[in-house]
Design an enzyme around this catalytic site. Structure first.
Site, PDB file in Angstrom:
ATOM      1  N   ARG A  17       0.852  -1.181   0.000  1.00  0.00           N
ATOM      2  CA  ARG A  17       0.000   0.000   0.000  1.00  0.00           C
ATOM      3  C   ARG A  17       0.894   1.239   0.000  1.00  0.00           C
ATOM      4  NH1 ARG A  17      -2.416  -3.434   3.974  1.00  0.00           N
ATOM      5  NH2 ARG A  17      -4.544  -4.095   3.419  1.00  0.00           N
TER       6      ARG A  17
ATOM      7  N   LYS B 276      -2.933  -1.974   7.523  1.00  0.00           N
ATOM      8  CA  LYS B 276      -4.141  -1.427   8.128  1.00  0.00           C
ATOM      9  C   LYS B 276      -4.373  -2.041   9.501  1.00  0.00           C
ATOM     10  CE  LYS B 276      -6.759  -0.099   4.014  1.00  0.00           C
ATOM     11  NZ  LYS B 276      -8.004  -0.291   3.244  1.00  0.00           N
TER      12      LYS B 276
ATOM     13  N   HIS C 195      -2.015   2.217  -6.125  1.00  0.00           N
ATOM     14  CA  HIS C 195      -3.002   1.163  -5.900  1.00  0.00           C
ATOM     15  C   HIS C 195      -3.182   0.311  -7.155  1.00  0.00           C
ATOM     16  CE1 HIS C 195      -5.444  -0.308  -2.701  1.00  0.00           C
ATOM     17  NE2 HIS C 195      -6.522  -0.389  -3.456  1.00  0.00           N
TER      18      HIS C 195
ATOM     19  N   ARG D 139      -0.553  -2.194  -7.057  1.00  0.00           N
ATOM     20  CA  ARG D 139      -0.913  -3.239  -6.082  1.00  0.00           C
ATOM     21  C   ARG D 139      -1.911  -4.219  -6.705  1.00  0.00           C
ATOM     22  NH1 ARG D 139      -1.591  -4.532  -0.451  1.00  0.00           N
ATOM     23  NH2 ARG D 139      -3.760  -4.716   0.203  1.00  0.00           N
TER      24      ARG D 139
ATOM     25  N   HIS E 267      -4.938  -8.804   3.463  1.00  0.00           N
ATOM     26  CA  HIS E 267      -6.389  -8.727   3.609  1.00  0.00           C
ATOM     27  C   HIS E 267      -6.829  -9.566   4.808  1.00  0.00           C
ATOM     28  CE1 HIS E 267      -7.136  -7.701  -0.924  1.00  0.00           C
ATOM     29  NE2 HIS E 267      -6.807  -6.642  -0.204  1.00  0.00           N
TER      30      HIS E 267
ATOM     31  N   TYR F 270     -10.305 -10.560  -7.190  1.00  0.00           N
ATOM     32  CA  TYR F 270      -9.299 -10.816  -8.222  1.00  0.00           C
ATOM     33  C   TYR F 270      -9.598 -12.068  -9.030  1.00  0.00           C
ATOM     34  CZ  TYR F 270      -6.686  -7.137  -5.976  1.00  0.00           C
ATOM     35  OH  TYR F 270      -6.318  -5.927  -5.461  1.00  0.00           O
TER      36      TYR F 270
END
Length: 296
Positions: free
Chosen positions: A147, A168, A237, A240, A263, A272
């Protein structure tokens, strides 16, 4: 009475106990301040005055502002979490936002960069000086699926064959660094040594020898893409997304891609699996006995 003292207390809790990022804290504070203003305009002057009708009327106002479904969902989530905290503290008897539903956001597929075009651009001569830095930034984004905030926070002593990054929710994960990205970083480090002072730890710095900001990194990625002749705007992004898509195409290992992206839920990564449908359709048409066209 304003909710501001309660909101400020809650934000301090998120900052010091939950250790959320400054970006998340700022967004949450903005969302809750907006709801507080709605409460004041509606005559709800304390926590006990907040009910489901008040929450729904707030969402209705948000829709009239033409906010995206994603923004509305985030604002409602901020409110739910705040009221859940107040419920845990015994200040309210129920969470009036718990059963309120925000509009669904459309499921959009991430845009990626065509694999061959990106690799051809990365194989060009990187140059020296700050051009070597920009090349290393793009190589690292694509190599490790970082990120933007994760790359900006990197220090020069973080980089090895593996990277420990804080993502995150302050969650730490380990990601590999490809050999070409490592070579690009080593080339940049030789240029970096001519710019920085001894006490600067940031891996990626500007002309002034100070850590690059997130905005500066975004600008450098776009400039690098233009110089490389890549079509369309390139941003971190998108790199990514390209990392995840190309890795999944080659490996088929969704769980590994989830871990590498950081994630929390597999459902976030599953988007994806829809990206390469055209390729799968071609394979199906070419291989399935009931799909192949009869020869003339």
């Amino acid at each position: 009475m304003s909710l501001k003292p309660r909101i400020d207390e809650y934000l301090q809790h998120l900052r010091h106990e939950r250790r959320l990022s400054p970006h998340t804290l700022k967004a949450t504070g903005r969302d809750l301040t907006d709801f507080d203003a709605h409460c004041a305009a509606s005559g709800a002057d304390n926590l006990e005055s907040i009910n489901t009708h008040l929450v729904r009327s707030w969402l209705s106002k948000l829709r009239h502002r033409d906010l995206s479904a994603a923004s509305t969902q985030r604002m409602l989530s901020s409110l739910r979490s705040f009221l859940r905290d107040q419920l845990a503290r015994g200040r309210i008897d129920a969470n009036p936002a718990a059963e309120v539903r925000a509009p669904k956001k459309p499921r959009t597929l991430p845009k990626t960069v065509e694999k061959d075009a990106l690799n051809a651009a990365l194989d060009r001569d990187a140059g020296d000086g700050l051009a070597a830095r920009d090349h290393a930034i793009v190589e690292l984004f694509y190599s490790s699926g970082l990120r933007l905030a994760e790359l900006v926070a990197l220090n020069v002593d973080n980089v090895a064959r593996e990277l420990r990054v804080i993502g995150k929710g302050s969650k730490t994960r380990i990601v590999p660094v490809g050999s070409k990205a490592l070579a690009a970083i080593q080339a940049w480090n030789r240029e970096r040594a001519l710019i920085v002072k001894d006490d600067e730890r940031a891996l990626f710095v500007g002309r002034d020898g100070k850590r690059l900001s997130a905005r500066a990194v975004q600008d450098r990625v776009r400039a690098w893409a233009r110089a490389a002749g890549l079509p369309g705007g390139l941003h971190p992004h998108r790199l990514r997304h390209s990392f995840a898509t190309h890795l999944l195409e080659e490996s088929g290992d969704l769980r590994a891609v989830q871990e590498l992206l950081g994630h929390a839920n597999l459902s976030t990564t599953q988007i994806y699996t829809h990206l390469d449908f055209n390729r799968l359709a071609k394979v199906y048409d070419a291989a399935h006995p009931r799909a192949r066209r009869a020869k003339p």
